[in-house]
Design an enzyme around this catalytic site. Sequence first.
Site, PDB file in Angstrom:
ATOM      1  N   SER A 185       0.944  -1.176  -0.007  1.00  0.00           N
ATOM      2  CA  SER A 185      -0.160   0.117  -0.167  1.00  0.00           C
ATOM      3  C   SER A 185       0.837   1.150   0.006  1.00  0.00           C
ATOM      4  CB  SER A 185      -0.967  -0.059   1.199  1.00  0.00           C
ATOM      5  OG  SER A 185      -1.628   1.203   1.662  1.00  0.00           O
ATOM      6  N   TYR A 236      -2.355  -0.473  10.434  1.00  0.00           N
ATOM      7  CA  TYR A 236      -2.389  -1.046   9.048  1.00  0.00           C
ATOM      8  C   TYR A 236      -1.119  -0.549   8.499  1.00  0.00           C
ATOM      9  CZ  TYR A 236      -3.964  -0.918   3.992  1.00  0.00           C
ATOM     10  OH  TYR A 236      -4.211  -1.275   2.717  1.00  0.00           O
TER      11      TYR A 236
HETATM   12  P1  NDP Z   1     -11.760  -5.650   0.290  1.00  0.00           P
HETATM   13  O1  NDP Z   1     -12.240  -5.706   1.672  1.00  0.00           O
HETATM   14  O2  NDP Z   1     -12.659  -5.230  -0.923  1.00  0.00           O
HETATM   15  O3  NDP Z   1     -11.563  -7.187  -0.307  1.00  0.00           O
HETATM   16  C1  NDP Z   1     -10.871  -8.113   0.444  1.00  0.00           C
HETATM   17  C2  NDP Z   1     -10.986  -9.598  -0.045  1.00  0.00           C
HETATM   18  O4  NDP Z   1     -10.048 -10.313   1.055  1.00  0.00           O
HETATM   19  C3  NDP Z   1     -12.170 -10.096   0.218  1.00  0.00           C
HETATM   20  O5  NDP Z   1     -12.390 -11.140  -0.748  1.00  0.00           O
HETATM   21  C4  NDP Z   1     -12.150 -11.028   1.460  1.00  0.00           C
HETATM   22  O6  NDP Z   1     -13.172 -12.212   1.360  1.00  0.00           O
HETATM   23  C5  NDP Z   1     -10.870 -11.577   1.457  1.00  0.00           C
HETATM   24  N1  NDP Z   1     -10.442 -11.837   2.613  1.00  0.00           N
HETATM   25  C6  NDP Z   1     -10.467 -10.966   4.156  1.00  0.00           C
HETATM   26  N2  NDP Z   1      -9.840 -11.735   4.972  1.00  0.00           N
HETATM   27  C7  NDP Z   1      -9.271 -12.797   4.550  1.00  0.00           C
HETATM   28  C8  NDP Z   1      -8.960 -13.934   5.138  1.00  0.00           C
HETATM   29  N3  NDP Z   1      -8.551 -14.073   6.272  1.00  0.00           N
HETATM   30  N4  NDP Z   1      -8.611 -15.255   4.182  1.00  0.00           N
HETATM   31  C9  NDP Z   1      -9.254 -15.120   2.795  1.00  0.00           C
HETATM   32  N5  NDP Z   1      -9.559 -14.086   2.330  1.00  0.00           N
HETATM   33  C10 NDP Z   1      -9.700 -12.958   3.176  1.00  0.00           C
HETATM   34  O7  NDP Z   1     -10.311  -5.168   0.074  1.00  0.00           O
HETATM   35  P2  NDP Z   1      -9.580  -4.226  -1.198  1.00  0.00           P
HETATM   36  O8  NDP Z   1      -9.757  -4.942  -2.408  1.00  0.00           O
HETATM   37  O9  NDP Z   1      -9.756  -2.897  -1.100  1.00  0.00           O
HETATM   38  O10 NDP Z   1      -7.976  -4.744  -0.651  1.00  0.00           O
HETATM   39  C11 NDP Z   1      -7.411  -5.680  -1.358  1.00  0.00           C
HETATM   40  C12 NDP Z   1      -5.840  -5.445  -0.926  1.00  0.00           C
HETATM   41  O11 NDP Z   1      -5.322  -4.384  -1.054  1.00  0.00           O
HETATM   42  C13 NDP Z   1      -5.573  -5.452   0.834  1.00  0.00           C
HETATM   43  O12 NDP Z   1      -4.362  -6.118   1.092  1.00  0.00           O
HETATM   44  C14 NDP Z   1      -5.416  -4.135   1.017  1.00  0.00           C
HETATM   45  O13 NDP Z   1      -4.854  -3.509   2.345  1.00  0.00           O
HETATM   46  C15 NDP Z   1      -4.731  -3.498  -0.239  1.00  0.00           C
HETATM   47  N6  NDP Z   1      -4.923  -2.206  -0.556  1.00  0.00           N
HETATM   48  C16 NDP Z   1      -6.222  -1.515  -0.771  1.00  0.00           C
HETATM   49  C17 NDP Z   1      -6.249  -0.349  -1.145  1.00  0.00           C
HETATM   50  C18 NDP Z   1      -7.407   0.424  -1.600  1.00  0.00           C
HETATM   51  O14 NDP Z   1      -7.435   1.517  -2.025  1.00  0.00           O
HETATM   52  N7  NDP Z   1      -8.770  -0.447  -1.552  1.00  0.00           N
HETATM   53  C19 NDP Z   1      -5.035   0.604  -1.075  1.00  0.00           C
HETATM   54  C20 NDP Z   1      -3.776   0.177  -0.961  1.00  0.00           C
HETATM   55  C21 NDP Z   1      -3.961  -1.482  -0.548  1.00  0.00           C
HETATM   56  P3  NDP Z   1     -13.974 -12.864   2.712  1.00  0.00           P
HETATM   57  O15 NDP Z   1     -14.118 -11.542   3.720  1.00  0.00           O
HETATM   58  O16 NDP Z   1     -15.010 -13.445   2.107  1.00  0.00           O
HETATM   59  O17 NDP Z   1     -12.866 -13.835   3.245  1.00  0.00           O
END
Ligand code: NDP
Length: 255
Positions: A146, A159
């Site tokens: 990030s 975070y």
């Molecule tokens: P979302 O919350 O939209 O999606 C998260 C995904 O991760 C879901 O599919 C969720 O499904 C899954 N997930 C969460 N916990 C677990 C677990 N323990 N095991 C398996 N799957 C898991 O997040 P984003 O798409 O926004 O973010 C994705 C990545 O990008 C993250 O690492 C985030 O920190 C990073 N990021 C995001 C930014 C942004 O602007 N959105 C900016 C910078 C980095 P489920 O809950 O069903 O498991």
Amino acid sequence: MRPPLFDLSGKRALVTGSSRGIGFAIAEGLARHGATVVLNARETTALESACGRLAADGYSVVSAPFDVTDHAASRQGVDEIERDIGPVDILVNNAGMQHRAPLEEFPAERWEELLRTNVSSVFNVGQAVARHMIKRGQGKIINIGSVQSELARPNIAPYTATKGAVRNLTRGMATDWARYGLQVNAIAPGYFKTVLNQALVDDAVFSTWLQGRTPAGRWGEVEELIGATVFLASAASSFVNGHTLYVDGGISISL
Ligand code: NDP
């Protein structure tokens, strides 16, 4: 004729946390460039629906639900993919979470959950996949960091700690595994409109601030992470190791 550098035909890619948001966009992008994609998340209804959308577009897609915070479940999940679907050539460690609160009030259980979800997951799934890749002498691992791998913001100190750890774990993985033919790199997204950022998307004051603070003058679109991912997943990056590639409209390079 030599093969195109960015072609992923015949490759298999596991993308953690790919039922929605950035992970889903990355999975679709890898599939579009020829890879078979393995989608992962915990909640199976959303996961199967995501798989259905990619399959309807004609892509080769399989689901593998497991909790990436669980070391044994991650090992078992990866071993089953290797046995039943085939070798994982590309791993994208994308699953992650956010929790916002002033640091002096930050709940200890949320701190632990953030560490497990954002950092231990990269170790758990990365180690499970690398054990197979090492035997084959090749593999691509992409960890999702990030802009908070580099920069702090109020109310998200834990975070920030986790994403700084992802950047340095990427360097450590690259250092240990490059000798076996693996490339391990990270992508550091700026601000993208996803469920994780819903509170910020809904906050007009934040949105105005962000657009003014970002040289590109806007939020990112999740599809804009595909190019960086395909580069780091393909032969094009065969001598790139331990790098963190910022995809952030320039927010991390300007004041
Ligand atoms: P979302 O919350 O939209 O999606 C998260 C995904 O991760 C879901 O599919 C969720 O499904 C899954 N997930 C969460 N916990 C677990 C677990 N323990 N095991 C398996 N799957 C898991 O997040 P984003 O798409 O926004 O973010 C994705 C990545 O990008 C993250 O690492 C985030 O920190 C990073 N990021 C995001 C930014 C942004 O602007 N959105 C900016 C910078 C980095 P489920 O809950 O069903 O498991």
